[in-house]
Scaffold this motif. Structure first.
Motif, PDB file in Angstrom:
ATOM      1  N   PHE A   1       1.036  -1.345   0.308  1.00 40.40           N
ATOM      2  CA  PHE A   1       0.071  -0.180  -0.330  1.00 40.40           C
ATOM      3  C   PHE A   1       1.361   0.923  -0.338  1.00 40.40           C
ATOM      4  O   PHE A   1       2.005   1.463   0.856  1.00 40.40           O
ATOM      5  N   PRO A   2       0.352   2.139  -0.776  1.00 41.75           N
ATOM      6  CA  PRO A   2       1.123   3.637  -0.702  1.00 41.75           C
ATOM      7  C   PRO A   2       1.836   4.748   0.649  1.00 41.75           C
ATOM      8  O   PRO A   2       2.645   5.281   0.722  1.00 41.75           O
ATOM      9  N   TYR A   3       1.201   4.008   1.338  1.00 41.86           N
ATOM     10  CA  TYR A   3       1.122   5.164   2.815  1.00 41.86           C
ATOM     11  C   TYR A   3       0.876   4.094   4.316  1.00 41.86           C
ATOM     12  O   TYR A   3      -0.308   3.438   4.026  1.00 41.86           O
ATOM     13  N   CYS A   4       1.602   4.599   4.872  1.00 43.79           N
ATOM     14  CA  CYS A   4       2.025   4.417   6.007  1.00 43.79           C
ATOM     15  C   CYS A   4       1.890   4.617   7.842  1.00 43.79           C
ATOM     16  O   CYS A   4       1.898   6.354   7.797  1.00 43.79           O
ATOM     17  N   LEU A   5       1.036   4.462   8.684  1.00 47.23           N
ATOM     18  CA  LEU A   5       0.916   5.596   9.753  1.00 47.23           C
ATOM     19  C   LEU A   5       1.780   4.625  10.785  1.00 47.23           C
ATOM     20  O   LEU A   5       2.538   3.638  10.778  1.00 47.23           O
ATOM     21  N   GLN A   6       2.540   5.945  10.665  1.00 44.61           N
ATOM     22  CA  GLN A   6       4.154   5.866  12.076  1.00 44.61           C
ATOM     23  C   GLN A   6       3.791   6.099  13.401  1.00 44.61           C
ATOM     24  O   GLN A   6       2.950   7.189  12.647  1.00 44.61           O
ATOM     25  N   GLY A   7       5.105   6.295  13.814  1.00 43.34           N
ATOM     26  CA  GLY A   7       5.108   6.954  14.955  1.00 43.34           C
ATOM     27  C   GLY A   7       4.882   5.794  15.591  1.00 43.34           C
ATOM     28  O   GLY A   7       4.009   5.354  16.015  1.00 43.34           O
ATOM     29  N   GLY A   8       4.502   6.859  17.080  1.00 44.57           N
ATOM     30  CA  GLY A   8       3.952   6.411  18.898  1.00 44.57           C
ATOM     31  C   GLY A   8       4.711   5.072  18.690  1.00 44.57           C
ATOM     32  O   GLY A   8       5.205   4.020  18.600  1.00 44.57           O
TER      33      GLY A   8
END
Length: 83
Positions: free
Chosen positions: A27-34
């Motif tokens: 998939f083109p986007y990732c949820l990052q951080g935390g």
């Protein structure tokens, strides 16, 4: 309902879930951080989907590095001619 009828319905239900396997894709986007780390939760088709999920958290959205760099192909080495 007879036992045979119930068995046939159960078998049909089980086999209906055994269709073609899911295709793996990036998939083109990732949820990052935390808590997500890097590259994070990469299951978003759009930046907006990712941002809605990130809303209210300490996470952010970025381009999936596997998706971004997976399309690059190595160029073949030029042929060397003997003289």
């Amino acid at each position: 309902m007879t036992r045979t009828g119930a068995a046939l319905i159960a078998a049909a239900t089980i086999f209906s879930f055994a269709g073609a396997p899911a295709q793996a894709r990036d998939f083109p986007y990732c949820l990052q951080g935390g808590e997500w780390g890097y590259p994070g939760n990469c299951q978003f088709d759009s930046y907006q989907q990712c941002m809605v999920t990130a809303s209210g958290t300490k996470a952010y959205c970025d381009v999936n590095p596997v998706f971004a760099f997976g399309a690059q192909r190595q160029q073949p080495e030029p042929r060397r001619y003997r003289r």
